[in-house]
Motif scaffolding. Structure first.
Motif, PDB file in Angstrom:
ATOM      1  N   GLU A   1       0.833  -1.211   0.000  1.00  0.00           N
ATOM      2  CA  GLU A   1       0.000   0.000   0.000  1.00  0.00           C
ATOM      3  C   GLU A   1       0.867   1.259   0.000  1.00  0.00           C
ATOM      4  OE1 GLU A   1       0.601  -1.953   2.508  1.00  0.00           O
ATOM      5  OE2 GLU A   1      -1.205  -2.692   3.481  1.00  0.00           O
TER       6      GLU A   1
ATOM      7  N   TYR B   1      -4.147   2.959  12.349  1.00  0.00           N
ATOM      8  CA  TYR B   1      -3.779   3.007  10.935  1.00  0.00           C
ATOM      9  C   TYR B   1      -3.336   1.657  10.400  1.00  0.00           C
ATOM     10  CZ  TYR B   1      -4.353   7.985  11.411  1.00  0.00           C
ATOM     11  OH  TYR B   1      -4.908   9.222  11.637  1.00  0.00           O
TER      12      TYR B   1
ATOM     13  N   ASP C   1      -3.951  -1.615   7.991  1.00  0.00           N
ATOM     14  CA  ASP C   1      -4.481  -1.751   6.640  1.00  0.00           C
ATOM     15  C   ASP C   1      -5.791  -2.533   6.758  1.00  0.00           C
ATOM     16  OD1 ASP C   1      -5.049  -2.187   4.031  1.00  0.00           O
ATOM     17  OD2 ASP C   1      -3.503  -3.692   3.715  1.00  0.00           O
TER      18      ASP C   1
ATOM     19  N   ASP D   1      -7.441   4.813   3.230  1.00  0.00           N
ATOM     20  CA  ASP D   1      -7.208   3.376   3.258  1.00  0.00           C
ATOM     21  C   ASP D   1      -7.751   2.656   2.027  1.00  0.00           C
ATOM     22  OD1 ASP D   1      -6.419   0.898   4.451  1.00  0.00           O
ATOM     23  OD2 ASP D   1      -8.504   0.548   5.005  1.00  0.00           O
ATOM     24  N   ASN D   2      -8.706   3.226   1.342  1.00  0.00           N
ATOM     25  CA  ASN D   2      -9.353   2.524   0.234  1.00  0.00           C
ATOM     26  C   ASN D   2      -9.400   3.412  -1.012  1.00  0.00           C
ATOM     27  OD1 ASN D   2     -11.033   1.084  -1.517  1.00  0.00           O
ATOM     28  ND2 ASN D   2     -12.242   0.241   0.161  1.00  0.00           N
TER      29      ASN D   2
END
Length: 338
Positions: free
Chosen positions: A18, A75, A77, A124-125
């Motif tokens: 990520e 935080y 994932d 996150d997304n």
């Protein structure tokens, strides 16, 4: 501040797809920004984006696996790293026009969650952002192989249009999009940005969104986005601007250390870490106004207590402000043309 400012890294033994893929996306996007003004720098950014993406894809894994004790629970994932890989590939396709990335998207899109029914775009997304970006390539650049992404983007739009078929969005009585209690305004700003971006692409392509037989026009998308920004800036039941320092009434006790603790000029003596809690519980306004910061915002009933301890509603964040910059730029440029 004299607390440790620790730096952590990802590598092939402690992967973080990520982090690497999001970095690649940012570098690729920046290469577009500098393409006309500094071609040498633009090419450097593109080369680095390519190499960082290769690392992200080759060494797949979530950063919060190896760094769990440092980044969790806040935080971690939560959405997986697949969305960032798709997001990075979309930006590299746009920045380089190299068929490698289009082929990658075609081969891996579904595996990376292109068709998942999620309607949240945030730190996150990135799925929805990737869908909107790739739909632009279909609508504007006529990349026919990305036809499905127009459908994916339309599904997202239909999910947030009030009263539309398949709508799953919740709005407060005052009209604010409400996703969750914790830092809800991040979804307001990011969704508004996507609505305006997609409206622009649809207008250029002379298309609309079909939601169960109802045509949703670009004008409707712009109106919804504008309503969200107007609410954020003070057109709401409390007449409260959720941008600090803007308007006659705005939050006075935001959850921010630099804003709430006295300055060195006002308090030269050292403030021990635990001493800050007495300030956090104080009802006094913050002495240092963090001008421009947008905070988490009101609850689902348009209520806002303005308490530092209520970090879910009173904490500012870069991921709230960042999408708002693009949204405000569009609205300012289009003023009187909505």
């Amino acid at each position: 501040m004299d607390t440790p400012r620790s730096v952590f890294k990802i590598d092939q033994n402690t992967p973080g797809s990520e982090v690497a893929a999001e970095t690649a996306a940012a570098l690729a996007a920046a290469s577009l920004v500098f393409r006309r003004s500094d071609r040498t720098y633009s090419k450097l950014l593109a080369r680095r984006a390519i190499s960082v993406f290769e690392f992200a894809d080759k060494h797949r894994g979530a950063y919060s696996t190896g760094l769990r004790k440092y980044v969790c629970p806040f935080y971690c994932d939560f959405s997986g790293y697949q969305d960032e890989l798709l997001w990075a590939a979309a930006w590299l396709q746009k920045a380089t026009k190299n068929p490698t990335y289009l082929n990658y998207i075609q081969a891996n899109g579904q595996i990376l969650g292109a068709g998942e029914f999620d309607n949240t775009f945030g730190w996150d997304n990135k799925h929805v952002g990737a869908r909107i970006l790739l739909s632009k390539a279909f609508l504007i650049q006529k990349v026919r192989s990305l036809h499905d992404y127009k459908g994916h983007a339309d599904s997202f739009i239909c999910s947030i249009i009030p009263g539309a078929s398949y709508s799953s969005a919740q709005y407060t009585p005052g009209g604010l999009l409400f996703k969750m209690n914790d830092s809800n305004m991040q979804y307001v700003t990011s969704t508004s940005f996507l609505l305006l971006s997609y409206a622009k692409y649809l207008t250029t392509a002379r298309q609309v969104v079909n939601c169960g037989g109802t045509a949703i026009t670009p004008k409707r998308l712009r109106a919804i986005a504008k309503r969200q920004v107007d609410y954020l800036l003070g057109d709401n039941p409390l007449k409260m601007s959720y941008m600090v320092g803007y308007g006659p009434r705005y939050p006075q006790r935001i959850h921010h250390r630099g804003s709430s603790l006295p300055s060195i000029a006002a308090h030269p003596a050292k403030i021990q870490c635990s001493s800050g809690f007495s300030v956090m519980r104080s009802q006094s306004p913050n002495p240092n106004i963090l001008v421009g910061a947008v905070i988490g915002g009101p609850d689902q009933h348009d209520r806002f207590p303005d308490q530092r301890s209520d970090y879910e509603q009173s904490e500012p964040a870069t991921y709230i402000n960042a999408p708002l910059v693009g949204t405000l730029a569009y609205l300012a440029h289009s003023f009187g043309q909505m």
